[in-house]
Design an enzyme around this catalytic site. Sequence first.
Site, PDB file in Angstrom:
ATOM      1  N   ARG A 128       9.533  47.163 -42.194  1.00 37.28           N
ATOM      2  CA  ARG A 128       8.412  48.073 -41.893  1.00 37.28           C
ATOM      3  C   ARG A 128       8.817  49.546 -41.940  1.00 37.28           C
ATOM      4  NH1 ARG A 128       4.378  44.628 -39.448  1.00 37.28           N
ATOM      5  NH2 ARG A 128       5.260  42.674 -38.687  1.00 37.28           N
TER       6      ARG A 128
ATOM      7  N   TYR B 252      11.127  44.960 -50.091  1.00 38.53           N
ATOM      8  CA  TYR B 252      10.513  45.610 -48.917  1.00 38.53           C
ATOM      9  C   TYR B 252       9.955  46.986 -49.293  1.00 38.53           C
ATOM     10  CZ  TYR B 252      12.164  41.953 -45.746  1.00 38.53           C
ATOM     11  OH  TYR B 252      12.377  40.759 -45.102  1.00 38.53           O
TER      12      TYR B 252
ATOM     13  N   LYS C 102       2.484  37.442 -58.769  1.00 35.47           N
ATOM     14  CA  LYS C 102       3.594  37.197 -57.839  1.00 35.47           C
ATOM     15  C   LYS C 102       4.224  35.860 -58.194  1.00 35.47           C
ATOM     16  CE  LYS C 102       4.768  37.109 -52.945  1.00 35.47           C
ATOM     17  NZ  LYS C 102       4.265  37.052 -51.561  1.00 35.47           N
TER      18      LYS C 102
ATOM     19  N   ARG D 228      13.040  32.977 -50.834  1.00 39.93           N
ATOM     20  CA  ARG D 228      12.097  31.853 -50.634  1.00 39.93           C
ATOM     21  C   ARG D 228      12.501  30.707 -51.544  1.00 39.93           C
ATOM     22  NH1 ARG D 228       7.806  31.865 -47.303  1.00 39.93           N
ATOM     23  NH2 ARG D 228       7.435  33.903 -46.405  1.00 39.93           N
TER      24      ARG D 228
ATOM     25  N   SER E  22      16.578  31.730 -47.158  1.00 45.77           N
ATOM     26  CA  SER E  22      15.510  32.085 -46.222  1.00 45.77           C
ATOM     27  C   SER E  22      14.305  31.219 -46.529  1.00 45.77           C
ATOM     28  CB  SER E  22      15.163  33.573 -46.383  1.00 45.77           C
ATOM     29  OG  SER E  22      14.137  33.946 -45.484  1.00 45.77           O
ATOM     30  N   ASN E  23      13.667  30.737 -45.474  1.00 47.59           N
ATOM     31  CA  ASN E  23      12.439  29.936 -45.602  1.00 47.59           C
ATOM     32  C   ASN E  23      12.672  28.614 -46.335  1.00 47.59           C
ATOM     33  OD1 ASN E  23      10.680  32.038 -44.416  1.00 47.59           O
ATOM     34  ND2 ASN E  23      11.219  33.184 -46.266  1.00 47.59           N
TER      35      ASN E  23
ATOM     36  N   LEU F 141       8.600  38.330 -32.649  1.00 53.40           N
ATOM     37  CA  LEU F 141       7.505  38.624 -31.709  1.00 53.40           C
ATOM     38  C   LEU F 141       6.165  38.365 -32.392  1.00 53.40           C
ATOM     39  CD1 LEU F 141       9.050  41.910 -30.235  1.00 53.40           C
ATOM     40  CD2 LEU F 141       8.958  39.646 -29.144  1.00 53.40           C
TER      41      LEU F 141
ATOM     42  N   GLY G 248       5.306  39.167 -35.284  1.00 53.06           N
ATOM     43  CA  GLY G 248       4.854  40.311 -36.072  1.00 53.06           C
ATOM     44  C   GLY G 248       3.995  41.266 -35.249  1.00 53.06           C
TER      45      GLY G 248
ATOM     46  N   ARG H  99      11.444  50.907 -28.016  1.00 46.70           N
ATOM     47  CA  ARG H  99      11.195  49.456 -28.023  1.00 46.70           C
ATOM     48  C   ARG H  99      12.467  48.683 -28.362  1.00 46.70           C
ATOM     49  NH1 ARG H  99       5.069  49.157 -30.575  1.00 46.70           N
ATOM     50  NH2 ARG H  99       4.045  49.511 -28.571  1.00 46.70           N
TER      51      ARG H  99
HETATM   52  N1  LIG Z   1      12.773  36.285 -44.630  1.00 50.28           N
HETATM   53  C1  LIG Z   1      11.483  36.523 -44.632  1.00 50.28           C
HETATM   54  O1  LIG Z   1      10.700  35.883 -45.369  1.00 50.28           O
HETATM   55  C2  LIG Z   1      10.947  37.587 -43.724  1.00 50.28           C
HETATM   56  C3  LIG Z   1       9.565  37.737 -43.540  1.00 50.28           C
HETATM   57  C4  LIG Z   1       9.113  38.732 -42.668  1.00 50.28           C
HETATM   58  C5  LIG Z   1      10.043  39.544 -42.004  1.00 50.28           C
HETATM   59  N2  LIG Z   1      11.371  39.397 -42.227  1.00 50.28           N
HETATM   60  C6  LIG Z   1      12.370  40.233 -41.522  1.00 50.28           C
HETATM   61  O2  LIG Z   1      12.128  40.128 -40.143  1.00 50.28           O
HETATM   62  C7  LIG Z   1      12.014  41.430 -39.588  1.00 50.28           C
HETATM   63  C8  LIG Z   1      11.131  41.381 -38.383  1.00 50.28           C
HETATM   64  O3  LIG Z   1       9.810  40.938 -38.718  1.00 50.28           O
HETATM   65  P1  LIG Z   1       8.569  41.570 -37.953  1.00 50.28           P
HETATM   66  O4  LIG Z   1       8.530  43.031 -38.189  1.00 50.28           O
HETATM   67  O5  LIG Z   1       7.383  40.771 -38.264  1.00 50.28           O
HETATM   68  O6  LIG Z   1       9.067  41.321 -36.428  1.00 50.28           O
HETATM   69  P2  LIG Z   1       8.411  41.403 -35.005  1.00 50.28           P
HETATM   70  O7  LIG Z   1       9.470  42.026 -34.147  1.00 50.28           O
HETATM   71  O8  LIG Z   1       7.881  40.063 -34.646  1.00 50.28           O
HETATM   72  O9  LIG Z   1       7.155  42.381 -35.122  1.00 50.28           O
HETATM   73  C9  LIG Z   1       7.319  43.774 -35.187  1.00 50.28           C
HETATM   74  C10 LIG Z   1       5.952  44.400 -35.096  1.00 50.28           C
HETATM   75  O10 LIG Z   1       5.464  44.249 -33.755  1.00 50.28           O
HETATM   76  C11 LIG Z   1       4.973  45.499 -33.322  1.00 50.28           C
HETATM   77  N3  LIG Z   1       4.974  45.665 -31.867  1.00 50.28           N
HETATM   78  C12 LIG Z   1       3.883  45.944 -31.131  1.00 50.28           C
HETATM   79  N4  LIG Z   1       4.195  46.060 -29.841  1.00 50.28           N
HETATM   80  C13 LIG Z   1       5.506  45.845 -29.735  1.00 50.28           C
HETATM   81  C14 LIG Z   1       6.393  45.823 -28.633  1.00 50.28           C
HETATM   82  N5  LIG Z   1       6.017  46.042 -27.367  1.00 50.28           N
HETATM   83  N6  LIG Z   1       7.687  45.577 -28.875  1.00 50.28           N
HETATM   84  C15 LIG Z   1       8.101  45.356 -30.140  1.00 50.28           C
HETATM   85  N7  LIG Z   1       7.293  45.355 -31.254  1.00 50.28           N
HETATM   86  C16 LIG Z   1       6.003  45.604 -31.026  1.00 50.28           C
HETATM   87  C17 LIG Z   1       5.871  46.504 -34.033  1.00 50.28           C
HETATM   88  O11 LIG Z   1       5.215  47.751 -34.061  1.00 50.28           O
HETATM   89  P3  LIG Z   1       6.031  49.135 -33.829  1.00 50.28           P
HETATM   90  O12 LIG Z   1       6.884  49.380 -35.032  1.00 50.28           O
HETATM   91  O13 LIG Z   1       4.909  50.110 -33.663  1.00 50.28           O
HETATM   92  O14 LIG Z   1       6.839  48.978 -32.580  1.00 50.28           O
HETATM   93  C18 LIG Z   1       5.976  45.876 -35.405  1.00 50.28           C
HETATM   94  O15 LIG Z   1       4.849  46.202 -36.187  1.00 50.28           O
HETATM   95  C19 LIG Z   1      11.530  42.288 -40.745  1.00 50.28           C
HETATM   96  O16 LIG Z   1      11.832  43.658 -40.582  1.00 50.28           O
HETATM   97  C20 LIG Z   1      12.317  41.699 -41.883  1.00 50.28           C
HETATM   98  O17 LIG Z   1      13.625  42.244 -41.895  1.00 50.28           O
HETATM   99  C21 LIG Z   1      11.829  38.430 -43.061  1.00 50.28           C
END
Ligand SMILES: NC(=O)c1ccc[n+]([C@@H]2O[C@H](COP(=O)([O-])OP(=O)(O)OC[C@H]3O[C@@H](n4cnc5c(N)ncnc54)[C@H](OP(=O)(O)O)[C@@H]3O)[C@@H](O)[C@H]2O)c1
Length: 305
Positions: free
Chosen positions: A25, A58, A102, A134, A163-164, A217, A219, A275
């Site tokens: 992100r 990304y 895709k 994937r 992954s996945n 979390l 997402g 955070r």
């Molecule tokens: N291998 C794959 O297929 C795959 C797929 C998806 C992701 N990923 C990896 O996994 C990582 C994490 O995924 P994710 O971003 O979905 O993880 P996440 O930690 O579940 O979600 C993060 C999101 O939650 C929001 N959020 C809202 N309130 C929050 C709080 N109190 N504390 C923390 N976060 C809060 C964050 O916003 P704010 O930024 O505003 O805090 C952010 O948009 C990615 O960066 C990537 O590296 C891998």
Amino acid sequence: MAGARQIELVNGGPVLSRLVFGAWRLLDDGRPSPEDVARLIGTAADLGLTSFDHADIYGNYEVEAAFGAGLARWGGRREDIQIISKCGIMLKSANRPGNRLKFYDTGAAHIAASAERSLKNLGTDYLDLLLIHRPDPLMDADETAAALEKLVSAGKVRAVGVSNFTPAQYDLLASRLAIPLVTNQIEHSVMETSALIDGRLDHAQRLGYAPMIWSPLGGGSLFAGDGAREHRLRAALTAVAGETGANDIGAVAIAWLLRHPARLVPVLGTMKPARLATLARALDVTLDRQQWFSILEASEGHAVS
Ligand SMILES: NC(=O)c1ccc[n+]([C@@H]2O[C@H](COP(=O)([O-])OP(=O)(O)OC[C@H]3O[C@@H](n4cnc5c(N)ncnc54)[C@H](OP(=O)(O)O)[C@@H]3O)[C@@H](O)[C@H]2O)c1
């Protein structure tokens, strides 16, 4: 042996920080300056999140270069951090005009070219870990394995994983590799618990690799969602946050993952330093069984049978 704030993915394999910074992100709220990115890298590293998770795709193929510009300005040493990237997804994008749709590509030419581009964009001469992003229905396991081994032999990649993948897909690729697959990065959280019962975490525990966990979390849906499940979860997490002194539902949701014996490695997605600091407190929180099951019950909406 890795300390509590670090984790060895497989016996004798790469060591990551126990909580990983996910870079997906990075460009979501506009384009941070290289100085901003350098500061973010420093903040994460100071909190003990020394491992950074990327993928070629990304930010519509633009996050790695933005991160690389920050890395070049960050004052720390490359060997004190770990960089993970992924390849294999082909996006329909103005940055890839040749992609009409895709699709996936786990062929040797794409793996080699994507890894080279990741190295160039990140401004580093090696990746600590490269993952196949994937499962690809057209994956020729011999070809994919040989391409990964070639990158490791050349010193461009230190370790490889997936992954996945389902356990069967993991086993197929592993069967053609002379080097270990060191992780399977999968989705798992209090909002998405299927890995607990579909065999993926059992597979990790049986083979002894630590699975990386994406969207730990949900997402962000854990905080923003308005459904009955989110309300139940927030109430259960709040209760455990009070009992444990964690004082934050996100930190408890991460501690819930850390309690699993398969040695889960959450990849945190927030870009907000405050955070990250709050979530890093999860490392000091240990849930007892009844606390852990109270959160599972809130997630599922019923007690275990
Ligand atoms: N291998 C794959 O297929 C795959 C797929 C998806 C992701 N990923 C990896 O996994 C990582 C994490 O995924 P994710 O971003 O979905 O993880 P996440 O930690 O579940 O979600 C993060 C999101 O939650 C929001 N959020 C809202 N309130 C929050 C709080 N109190 N504390 C923390 N976060 C809060 C964050 O916003 P704010 O930024 O505003 O805090 C952010 O948009 C990615 O960066 C990537 O590296 C891998």
